[in-house]
Design an enzyme around this catalytic site. Structure first.
Site, PDB file in Angstrom:
ATOM      1  N   GLY A 111      14.709  -4.610   2.206  1.00 34.92           N
ATOM      2  CA  GLY A 111      13.996  -5.433   1.242  1.00 34.92           C
ATOM      3  C   GLY A 111      12.564  -4.970   1.088  1.00 34.92           C
ATOM      4  N   ASP A 112      11.623  -5.867   1.360  1.00 32.51           N
ATOM      5  CA  ASP A 112      10.197  -5.515   1.265  1.00 32.51           C
ATOM      6  C   ASP A 112       9.568  -5.447   2.649  1.00 32.51           C
ATOM      7  OD1 ASP A 112      10.318  -8.237   1.793  1.00 32.51           O
ATOM      8  OD2 ASP A 112       8.598  -8.738   0.532  1.00 32.51           O
TER       9      ASP A 112
END
Length: 197
Positions: A111-112
């Protein structure tokens, strides 16, 4: 080259071009160990690298694990779309690469989230300085497809051997420190403390 002996005393040598097979094997290895979006090492590579660093810690010295999470990244995806979010992740990966020494490793965890392995680390002050630079550099505006995007970053830090000596517990402890950094106000960093667990 393959050599086959013949009954009459001669031999046959067969030459086979394995260039395509080798390229395919290298590509498979790359896909297994690197993130396809950012071309940073992935979680598998990170875990292996951390294991190697931990086993070499007596010789090389302590290390820091910095768990980095982007602040306000979801809003970028929601308002500007996933293609621009992907471009932003590539830009973040480039900035992180530029902050590290040759001996350090940065990986996209998912993801981030990114993880930095800082090794060797002579003191907690070195990890603090890197965390400050990460928060500062990732907070500068990004230009993506004509849009100025401003995000931030929060960082959780675990130190080996102080906070653990195996990869899983160190990553868990750095993640807990990250959670406390985000709760305490984004754009910050925190060291792991035993009370967090």
């Amino acid at each position: 080259l393959t050599r086959q002996r013949m009954e009459n005393g001669g031999s046959v040598v067969i030459a086979e071009d394995i260039t395509d097979r080798r390229k395919a094997e290298e590509r498979i290895h790359h896909l297994a160990h690197y993130d396809s979006l950012t071309d940073l090492p992935n979680r598998t590579y990170l875990h292996d690298a951390l294991q190697r660093m931990l086993s070499d810690m007596r010789r090389s010295g302590p290390l820091a694990i910095l768990f980095v999470d982007l602040d306000q990244f979801k809003q970028v995806n929601d308002t500007l779309g996933h293609p621009r979010g992907d471009e932003l992740l590539r830009a973040v990966a480039g900035r992180l690469r530029g902050l590290l020494r040759r001996s350090d490793v940065v990986a996209r965890f998912g993801g981030d989230e990114f993880v930095v392995l800082q090794s060797p680390v002579r003191s907690t002050a070195e990890a603090t300085e890197l965390a400050d630079r990460i928060v500062e550099q990732l907070s500068y505006p990004y230009q993506i497809d004509g849009h100025q995007i401003v995000i931030g970053a929060s960082v959780g830090i675990a130190m080996a051997p102080r906070d653990g000596v195996d990869a899983d517990s160190l990553l868990k402890n750095a993640d807990m420190a990250l959670y406390h950094a985000k709760v305490g106000g984004r754009g910050a960093w925190r060291f792991f403390e035993p009370e967090m667990d």
